[in-house]
Each structure stands twice: as C-alpha cells, then as structure tokens.
Design a protein around this motif. Structure first.
Motif, PDB file in Angstrom:
ATOM      1  N   ALA A  81       0.834  -1.209   0.000  1.00 15.10           N
ATOM      2  CA  ALA A  81       0.000   0.000   0.000  1.00 15.10           C
ATOM      3  C   ALA A  81       0.864   1.253   0.000  1.00 15.10           C
ATOM      4  O   ALA A  81       0.585   2.217  -0.731  1.00 15.10           O
ATOM      5  N   ASN A  82       1.928   1.248   0.804  1.00 10.82           N
ATOM      6  CA  ASN A  82       2.828   2.407   0.850  1.00 10.82           C
ATOM      7  C   ASN A  82       3.469   2.663  -0.510  1.00 10.82           C
ATOM      8  O   ASN A  82       3.634   3.805  -0.945  1.00 10.82           O
ATOM      9  N   LEU A  83       3.824   1.586  -1.172  1.00 10.48           N
ATOM     10  CA  LEU A  83       4.460   1.698  -2.481  1.00 10.48           C
ATOM     11  C   LEU A  83       3.512   2.308  -3.508  1.00 10.48           C
ATOM     12  O   LEU A  83       3.893   3.162  -4.307  1.00 10.48           O
ATOM     13  N   MET A  84       2.247   1.908  -3.444  1.00  9.78           N
ATOM     14  CA  MET A  84       1.280   2.375  -4.422  1.00  9.78           C
ATOM     15  C   MET A  84       0.804   3.799  -4.149  1.00  9.78           C
ATOM     16  O   MET A  84       0.333   4.484  -5.059  1.00  9.78           O
ATOM     17  N   THR A  85       0.931   4.249  -2.904  1.00  5.91           N
ATOM     18  CA  THR A  85       0.444   5.592  -2.550  1.00  5.91           C
ATOM     19  C   THR A  85       1.564   6.620  -2.430  1.00  5.91           C
ATOM     20  O   THR A  85       1.290   7.795  -2.227  1.00  5.91           O
ATOM     21  N   SER A  86       2.810   6.184  -2.575  1.00  9.63           N
ATOM     22  CA  SER A  86       3.941   7.091  -2.338  1.00  9.63           C
ATOM     23  C   SER A  86       4.066   8.173  -3.404  1.00  9.63           C
ATOM     24  O   SER A  86       4.520   9.279  -3.129  1.00  9.63           O
ATOM     25  N   LYS A  87       3.685   7.849  -4.640  1.00  9.52           N
ATOM     26  CA  LYS A  87       3.722   8.850  -5.710  1.00  9.52           C
ATOM     27  C   LYS A  87       2.749   8.436  -6.808  1.00  9.52           C
ATOM     28  O   LYS A  87       2.219   7.328  -6.823  1.00  9.52           O
ATOM     29  N   SER A  88       2.529   9.355  -7.730  1.00  9.18           N
ATOM     30  CA  SER A  88       1.586   9.068  -8.811  1.00  9.18           C
ATOM     31  C   SER A  88       2.190   8.066  -9.792  1.00  9.18           C
ATOM     32  O   SER A  88       3.408   7.897  -9.864  1.00  9.18           O
ATOM     33  N   GLN A  89       1.314   7.420 -10.552  1.00 10.74           N
ATOM     34  CA  GLN A  89       1.754   6.462 -11.543  1.00 10.74           C
ATOM     35  C   GLN A  89       0.872   6.572 -12.775  1.00 10.74           C
ATOM     36  O   GLN A  89      -0.240   7.097 -12.723  1.00 10.74           O
ATOM     37  N   TYR A  90       1.398   6.070 -13.885  1.00 12.65           N
ATOM     38  CA  TYR A  90       0.588   6.041 -15.099  1.00 12.65           C
ATOM     39  C   TYR A  90      -0.328   4.827 -15.053  1.00 12.65           C
ATOM     40  O   TYR A  90       0.102   3.715 -14.812  1.00 12.65           O
ATOM     41  N   TRP A  91      -1.621   5.102 -15.258  1.00  9.75           N
ATOM     42  CA  TRP A  91      -2.636   4.053 -15.181  1.00  9.75           C
ATOM     43  C   TRP A  91      -3.482   4.124 -16.453  1.00  9.75           C
ATOM     44  O   TRP A  91      -4.312   4.989 -16.621  1.00  9.75           O
ATOM     45  N   PHE A  92      -3.197   3.206 -17.390  1.00  8.70           N
ATOM     46  CA  PHE A  92      -3.878   3.189 -18.678  1.00  8.70           C
ATOM     47  C   PHE A  92      -3.853   4.567 -19.350  1.00  8.70           C
ATOM     48  O   PHE A  92      -4.862   5.073 -19.822  1.00  8.70           O
ATOM     49  N   GLY A  93      -2.653   5.160 -19.374  1.00 12.30           N
ATOM     50  CA  GLY A  93      -2.460   6.421 -20.095  1.00 12.30           C
ATOM     51  C   GLY A  93      -2.710   7.675 -19.294  1.00 12.30           C
ATOM     52  O   GLY A  93      -2.393   8.776 -19.756  1.00 12.30           O
ATOM     53  N   GLU A  94      -3.283   7.545 -18.104  1.00 14.11           N
ATOM     54  CA  GLU A  94      -3.549   8.710 -17.271  1.00 14.11           C
ATOM     55  C   GLU A  94      -2.696   8.659 -16.014  1.00 14.11           C
ATOM     56  O   GLU A  94      -2.485   7.596 -15.442  1.00 14.11           O
ATOM     57  N   LYS A  95      -2.241   9.837 -15.597  1.00 17.78           N
ATOM     58  CA  LYS A  95      -1.440   9.894 -14.381  1.00 17.78           C
ATOM     59  C   LYS A  95      -2.372   9.919 -13.172  1.00 17.78           C
ATOM     60  O   LYS A  95      -3.234  10.781 -13.050  1.00 17.78           O
ATOM     61  N   LYS A  96      -2.215   8.932 -12.284  1.00 16.17           N
ATOM     62  CA  LYS A  96      -3.087   8.783 -11.124  1.00 16.17           C
ATOM     63  C   LYS A  96      -2.255   8.768  -9.844  1.00 16.17           C
ATOM     64  O   LYS A  96      -1.146   8.244  -9.811  1.00 16.17           O
ATOM     65  N   HIS A  97      -2.848   9.334  -8.806  1.00 11.60           N
ATOM     66  CA  HIS A  97      -2.254   9.229  -7.470  1.00 11.60           C
ATOM     67  C   HIS A  97      -3.291   8.557  -6.587  1.00 11.60           C
ATOM     68  O   HIS A  97      -4.369   9.091  -6.360  1.00 11.60           O
ATOM     69  N   TRP A  98      -2.943   7.364  -6.096  1.00  9.11           N
ATOM     70  CA  TRP A  98      -3.943   6.525  -5.460  1.00  9.11           C
ATOM     71  C   TRP A  98      -3.941   6.625  -3.940  1.00  9.11           C
ATOM     72  O   TRP A  98      -2.908   6.871  -3.314  1.00  9.11           O
ATOM     73  N   LYS A  99      -5.110   6.377  -3.378  1.00 10.39           N
ATOM     74  CA  LYS A  99      -5.256   6.020  -1.972  1.00 10.39           C
ATOM     75  C   LYS A  99      -5.674   4.557  -1.931  1.00 10.39           C
ATOM     76  O   LYS A  99      -6.478   4.121  -2.745  1.00 10.39           O
ATOM     77  N   VAL A 100      -5.110   3.793  -0.979  1.00 11.59           N
ATOM     78  CA  VAL A 100      -5.430   2.366  -0.862  1.00 11.59           C
ATOM     79  C   VAL A 100      -5.975   2.114   0.539  1.00 11.59           C
ATOM     80  O   VAL A 100      -5.218   1.940   1.489  1.00 11.59           O
ATOM     81  N   PRO A 101      -7.292   2.090   0.693  1.00  8.08           N
ATOM     82  CA  PRO A 101      -7.879   1.917   2.031  1.00  8.08           C
ATOM     83  C   PRO A 101      -7.937   0.471   2.513  1.00  8.08           C
ATOM     84  O   PRO A 101      -8.057   0.227   3.705  1.00  8.08           O
ATOM     85  N   GLN A 102      -7.840  -0.502   1.580  1.00 11.79           N
ATOM     86  CA  GLN A 102      -8.027  -1.894   2.010  1.00 11.79           C
ATOM     87  C   GLN A 102      -7.341  -2.859   1.049  1.00 11.79           C
ATOM     88  O   GLN A 102      -7.383  -2.700  -0.165  1.00 11.79           O
ATOM     89  N   LEU A 103      -6.695  -3.894   1.618  1.00  9.87           N
ATOM     90  CA  LEU A 103      -6.080  -4.965   0.833  1.00  9.87           C
ATOM     91  C   LEU A 103      -6.375  -6.300   1.509  1.00  9.87           C
ATOM     92  O   LEU A 103      -6.413  -6.384   2.745  1.00  9.87           O
ATOM     93  N   THR A 104      -6.561  -7.341   0.696  1.00 11.62           N
ATOM     94  CA  THR A 104      -6.785  -8.695   1.213  1.00 11.62           C
ATOM     95  C   THR A 104      -5.821  -9.664   0.542  1.00 11.62           C
ATOM     96  O   THR A 104      -5.643  -9.621  -0.678  1.00 11.62           O
TER      97      THR A 104
END
Length: 747
Positions: A81-104
């Motif tokens: 989760a920390n890795l995915m929320t640390s900075k924005s990433q390209y997601w299918f051509g768009e730059k996204k900055h994610w929040k990850v509230p839950q993982l299983t």
C-alpha cells in the motif's frame, strides 16, 4: 522484498471491488495438490476523487511471500500500500495518485485444504478469515494451537509452491499463461531470509509425515512418504541455500522413526557431492531392504552417470519388480537397455511403461478469468533495463507468429505432456543411436504389425473353430483372449498388466500346447501400445522437419546464399534438434534466433547448452592425460569462453524475468551459484562491472515499444544503457550468495 519501482506491480481491473475474492471462493473446491498462487485483492481510489465515487478493485498474484503469520502478511500488505500511494503512476495512459484503504491477501493451505485470508484496513485494523473448500468460514471453531498449525501449513505450502512451480519460462508467451503475478525470492532478504529458512526447516520436519497430502510428480501414480511435493521442495530449498548439513541432521532424526527415508539421505549426500558417503548409504539402504525402489533407482541412476549401465541394469530390474506401477522405475530400465545397446529390450520396456495421463506437471494457473486484455495493467519496470532485452518489439513477435512457415507450425511432439513427453524423450534417445531405418527394423522385430495381427487372427480363429477350444497369446504383457463364439478381445487392467510386466519385457514367451500352430516368431512379439505407436508417428514428423532443414541449409551453403529464417522459426528448429538430441545443431539454430532479436526461450536453451558443454569439458579434463599439452593449453581458454557466455545468458534472463515481475528463478540461481563456485564472486563482480557499466544518453527518452505501459516519469527523458544491472547483480551476490556462504562466495 517488494520491488523498488512503482511501475513493477502488475494488476488486473475487477468488474467490481472484491470480485476476485468472490471468484476465488467459488473455485475453492477445484483446488488440488499444491493449489494456485497467492492472490492479493486491492481496493483503491484516486486521491482527487471521493472514495465512494471513484473506488475500483484490482488484483494480482504472488509467490514467495512469507505467509507464516498474520503479522508477516499484514506487513507485506502495508508495504504494498505504501508503495502504491507514495507517488503518482501512469494508469492506462492517465497519471493517477492513489489512496489504498483496504487490501486482502489469500493463500491456500494444501495440508488442511483451507484458504487463509488476511485483510488490512488502512489506517487501523486487520482481520483474518479461514475458508474451507465448501466456502464456509471456520475461524471461530479453532483454538490457538490449531490456528498456529494452520499458519505453519500455509507457510510451508507457499514456499513449496514458489520453488517447484514450472520453470519452462514460456508462460508469458502461452495462451492462458499467468502474467499478472509477482514472484519474490524468499531467500534473498538478508537476515530475515535466514530466519525464514530456519522456520521452513522446522516446519518441514514437523509436517514430514503429512507430505503425501500435497501430491506428487507425474512419475509416481500416488504420493508416498518419500515421493511427494513436500520432499521435492525440501530438496530444492536445501540445494538453493546449500544447507546440506542441516538437512542431513533433520533426515537422520526422521530416519530413526522411519528407515524408508534413507534414499532422501543419499540424495542429499549426492547433492552435497559427498559421493563416498552417498554410496555407503545406498549400499546400506539396499542391504536393509532389497525392495526399496527409491534406493534402487537412485543407485541405478548413479551407475548410469558413472557410465556403468551393466551395473545399473540389475538394480533397475529389481526396482521395476518392486514398483511396477511407477513410471520412473521403468524409464530407468529403458535407459539402461539403451546405454547397453539392447534396443529390442529398450523398446519392449518402453512399451510397458505405465502412462499417467490424468496428472499434469505442476504449474501456476490463473484462478480469476480475465475478460479482456484491456483489463491488464502490465507496466515495464524501469529500475533494471538492458536495451536488447527490455525493448523487445511485441509487434515483431506477432508478425513472426502470423507468418510462420506452415511446415513448422504445430508439430505435435512439441505439445506432449506428462509421461508421454518423458517417453518421447526416451524414444529419441534410442533413435539417436540407431537411426530411423534401423529403429523401424527393431520395431518390426519386437512388435506385432497390424497386418501380421490380422493375418494371425484369421488363422487362429480357424484353429479355434476346428478344435472348439479357447487359446491365448501373450501380447504386450496383456492376455488377448479369443473366443470361438465372437472373437471378442479382453485386455487385462493396467494394474494387472504392470504386475505381469514385472517379469520384465525382455523375458521370452513360453508357448502353450494350444499355440503350437502359431508362427514361432509371432509368438515372441508384443502388441505395440497405441500411445507408443503415436509417438513413432510424432518422431517421424520431427525427423522429417529436421532432415529438410539440414538439406536446405547444405543447399544454400553450396549456392553461397544466406539461409534466412525468423527468430521464431529458428527457435522451433532448435527445439526440434534438441528433442532429437542433436544439441550442436540445436545450439546453432538458437544462436541464429538470438542474432535476430532477444528470445527468452532461445537464451535459456543456449544457457543449458553452455552448461552441458562445460560439464563435458570438465569430464574430459579429468580423463585426459596430463601429458596432453595441447589440451591443457586450450582448456583454460575454452573454460573462460564458456563461463563468459554462461554469465551473459544468466544476466539477460534475469533482466527478462525482472521485466515480467519475477525475481526468483531456482534454475538461474543454481546456475549463478555454480558459476561463482568455479570463478569466485570477485571475478564475477569484476566481469559484471566491465560488461554492464551504465551509460547515460541525454534526451533520447526511455521508449517502451511493447503494448504494455511503462512506469516512465515524464520529467526525465534521459535514456540509460545497461541501467541497474550492476545493482541487480550485487543484490544476488551480497544478499544471496554471501548470505548463505555459498562456495567461493568471498574469492
């Protein structure tokens, strides 16, 4: 250890958040033996939108994660989760900055057949679910001792899955291959991995007598105490970490409880290259139990390796009598006859092999179907790149597939699986020594051909009608009983066939009084099994393609013309040559394939060829007289050349694996460890630094020509040649080879 690059997390979009968990639950009853890879489900939403409006669900698979406790899994999910929320990433051509509230995270426990699931809510709590194969939760019915046992079983299962999953390496090129998976090296994380190894060995000893629950390879019809995936995984882990003394200590304790494990002890001693002790152990094992097929086979294979097929023969015969339903015992007997040049008995024995069509070689399979490739997010990792490997043009590969030479497409031998693929390998060993024409003569001599059978059937029916009696002919270790009423054919069951065949295929057939009118030569023949008859046809197709290739090559050389093939076509020709045991010709084809573009399969096959050639050189060095000055002079030069090619192949394959999110390959790790044992880590490090020194080309951009997205940063258009390779190789050298103090690690 999670990847340092955000772009190296493959994901699949769900229809709705949590859909992959629902699908996995619905398929739990289908999970057998070691089960599928671990699954990680992720809820996330863009930082610029409200959760309820923009939340999506994704998932990916993992192997190699420490699943020994709730805490270890929760830590893994938190770092992801920390890795995915640390900075924005390209997601299918768009730059996204994610929040990850839950993982299983889901991991299948193959001992107790339950799915262990840990959910982490960020920030805050985590929870556990244990679901049986009926889809029902059983968490509340367990006490602490039972729960600890479940976690031990889950952890051991996960490690076994990681080290034993198929290393064909072509999964990403195959229809249905799992690409949305991150393979982590569980033994390459410093002191944490030392603790993990210790926990694995403790857990293995605790669960040893439950090993048959995990299943076994295709060579064995049913798992046993000695032959099962738990033991296979244990041996691989010991080999990877060179923990031979610790492994032997464990097996010595188990031996006091059950002496049948003596073959595992001998196997460990052979892996340790302690041949003297291994031979003593094998001798003791056979003296104590002359019907222990595992020990007999191990000693027979040892004799074959030492080029003593005559000594191996009697051991293999006894092994077949002891375990007539095991494919592995029969296959070793075929090898013995082949090495001895007794091709008639080799064919007869091959014909008697019990084939296992209901099992497949273990490999990781997709649990959740993917509706469309548009749902796949497979970014190219940019932390390690090598232009030749990383910039592979997917369009070029597709073009090669569309324009493949029809004579090379879909050769059936390439699609053989399980024991049929192994039997084909034995058949090609025979034809490699006899040639096709001579093989057909041996075949006609030992097997009843169709026209012979029809002619004899007509004759025998007349004899039966005349005498109003019933006669039988021993054909292919089965009694074919012919009645004067309907001429119906009744064949014994496979199990009975194998018991009958334990008298061994080479024994002569004694005629009965009712057979006196049969042709004497016919009486000695067997009916060729349909599957073996089919393998002969497949062999013909391979030989035809190989012969045509060789003839065309000679023709083009004579005309001084270039013989052109695409990389894919060269790769197929190389595979044909390897199947037929023409390794030199195969290596030429694979080298030609690599001259066109990088191919993971071709590079892997070339690595196997270099390793084989080095072993041949080492053998020649030990047998050649020390007075042979010419050989001594060339030996070191040839050895250095081979080791350079081996290192180059390992590096390229490691980069390719990293591009496809895999940082764990037992085959490559063992090859690298072996190279370090010969060259020393200092020399390997120097060679890596010299060959893969990083070069920066300003302003050229970091172009990813594949159809997948790259984790590019638009603020940095610099292009690096050989980017991150030295660092990657230092991780293997410092964190892996030196961690376990492998041979020559500090030299």
């Amino acid at each position: 250890m999670l990847p340092p690059s955000l772009g190296s997390i493959p994901e699949v979009k769900e229809d709705y958040p949590g859909a992959s968990l629902v699908e996995r639950t619905a398929r739990l009853q289908q999970f057998i033996e070691l089960g599928p890879p671990d699954l990680c489900n992720i809820y996330k939403h863009s930082i610029n939108t409200k959760r309820e409006n923009g939340e999506i669900g994704t998932f990916l698979y993992f192997t190699g994660v420490d699943t020994s406790s709730i805490a270890s899994i929760a830590a893994h999910l938190q770092s992801l989760a920390n890795l995915m929320t640390s900075k924005s990433q390209y997601w299918f051509g768009e730059k996204k900055h994610w929040k990850v509230p839950q993982l299983t995270y889901c991991s299948f426990n193959s001992f107790s057949k339950v799915d262990m699931r840990v959910t982490v809510h960020i920030p805050g709590k985590f929870e556990i679910q244990i679901i049986n194969q009926d889809g029902k939760m059983i968490r509340d019915k367990l006490n602490e001792e039972q729960l600890d046992r479940f976690w031990t079983e889950t952890f051991i299962t996960s490690i076994i899955r990681a080290v034993l999953e198929s290393e064909d390496g072509d999964d990403v090129n195959k229809v249905g291959g799992v690409v949305e998976i991150r393979k982590i090296n569980p033994f390459n994380n410093g002191i944490v991995s030392k603790e993990l190894l210790n926990n694995f060995l403790i857990g293995f000893e605790e669960l040893f007598f439950q090993g048959s629950k995990l299943g076994c390879t295709v060579d064995i019809p049913q798992p046993t105490l000695v032959n099962n995936y738990l033991v296979d995984g244990f041996l691989k882990v010991i080999q990877l970490t060179q923990s031979y003394d610790r492994g032997l200590e464990i097996m010595d304790r188990i031996y006091k409880i059950d002496p049948s494990v003596i073959s595992i002890i001998a196997h460990l001693q052979l892996l340790k290259q302690d041949e003297i002790e291994a031979v003593k152990t094998l001798y003791k094992g056979i003296q104590d139990n002359k019907r222990d097929s595992n020990t007999l086979i191990l000693q027979a294979e040892y004799c074959l390796d030492k080029k003593k097929p005559d000594m191996a023969l009697e051991l293999a015969k006894q092994a077949v009598k002891s375990s007539p339903s095991d494919y592995s015992t029969w296959s070793v007997l075929v090898k013995c006859y082949t090495k001895l040049g007794d091709f008639e008995n080799a064919l007869l024995t091959l014909n008697s092999c019990p084939m296992n069509s209901h099992k497949e070689k273990y490999q990781l399979k997709r649990v959740v179907p993917i509706r469309s490739h548009d749902d796949l997010h497979l970014p190219s990792p940019m932390d390690v790149t090598l232009d030749e490997v990383s910039n592979l043009q997917s369009n070029d590969i597709s073009f090669e597939h569309r324009n493949l030479d029809p004579q090379l497409s879909n050769l059936p031998a390439a699609n053989l699986k399980t024991t049929y693929a192994k039997a084909y390998d034995l058949l090609t060993e025979i034809v490699n020594k006899t040639g096709w024409e001579q093989l057909l003569k041996y075949r006609a001599k030992v097997f009843v051909m169709e026209e012979e059978y029809r002619k004899d059937k007509k004759t025998s029916n007349g004899h039966l009608r005349k005498n109003s009696t019933q006669s039988s002919v021993n054909v292919n270790n089965s009694s074919i009983v012919e009645s004067d009423v309907d001429s119906t054919i009744a064949i014994k069951s496979p199990s009975q066939k194998n018991i009958d065949a334990a008298t061994l295929a080479g024994d002569s057939v004694v005629p009965t009084d009712g057979e006196i009118d049969y042709d004497d030569e016919f009486r000695k023949k067997r009916l060729c099994e349909r599957w073996l008859d089919n393998l002969f046809m497949l062999l013909y197709e391979d030989l035809r393609a190989f012969t045509m290739w060789q003839a065309e090559s000679v023709h083009f050389q004579a005309q001084q013309m270039e013989y052109k093939k695409t990389t894919l076509e060269w790769e197929i020709l190389g595979s044909i040559a390897y199947r037929l045991k023409h390794f030199k010709e195969g290596s030429i084809a694979f080298a030609n394939a690599l001259s066109g573009r990088f191919s993971a399969k071709s590079q892997r096959e070339m690595l196997k060829y270099y390793l084989k050639e080095r072993n041949k050189l080492l053998t020649k060095n030990t047998t050649t007289s020390s007075n042979n000055a010419n050989f001594i002079q060339n030996y070191q030069k040839l050895m250095n050349q081979l080791n350079e090619k081996i290192l180059e192949s390992i590096v390229k394959l490691l980069v390719w694996n990293h591009r496809w999110y895999s940082d764990f390959s037992p085959f490559l790790l063992l090859s690298l460890s072996d190279l370090v044992a010969w060259e020393g880590s200092v020399k390997i490090e120097s060679s890596i630094t010299a060959l893969y020194n990083e070069t920066k080309l300003p302003g050229s951009g970091n172009k990813d020509s594949s159809t997948r997205e790259s984790s590019k940063d638009s603020s940095n258009n610099d292009h690096f040649v050989n980017h991150g390779i030295i660092s990657m190789m230092k991780d293997f050298d410092s964190d892996y080879i030196k961690l376990y103090n492998l041979s020559n690690a500090d030299e």
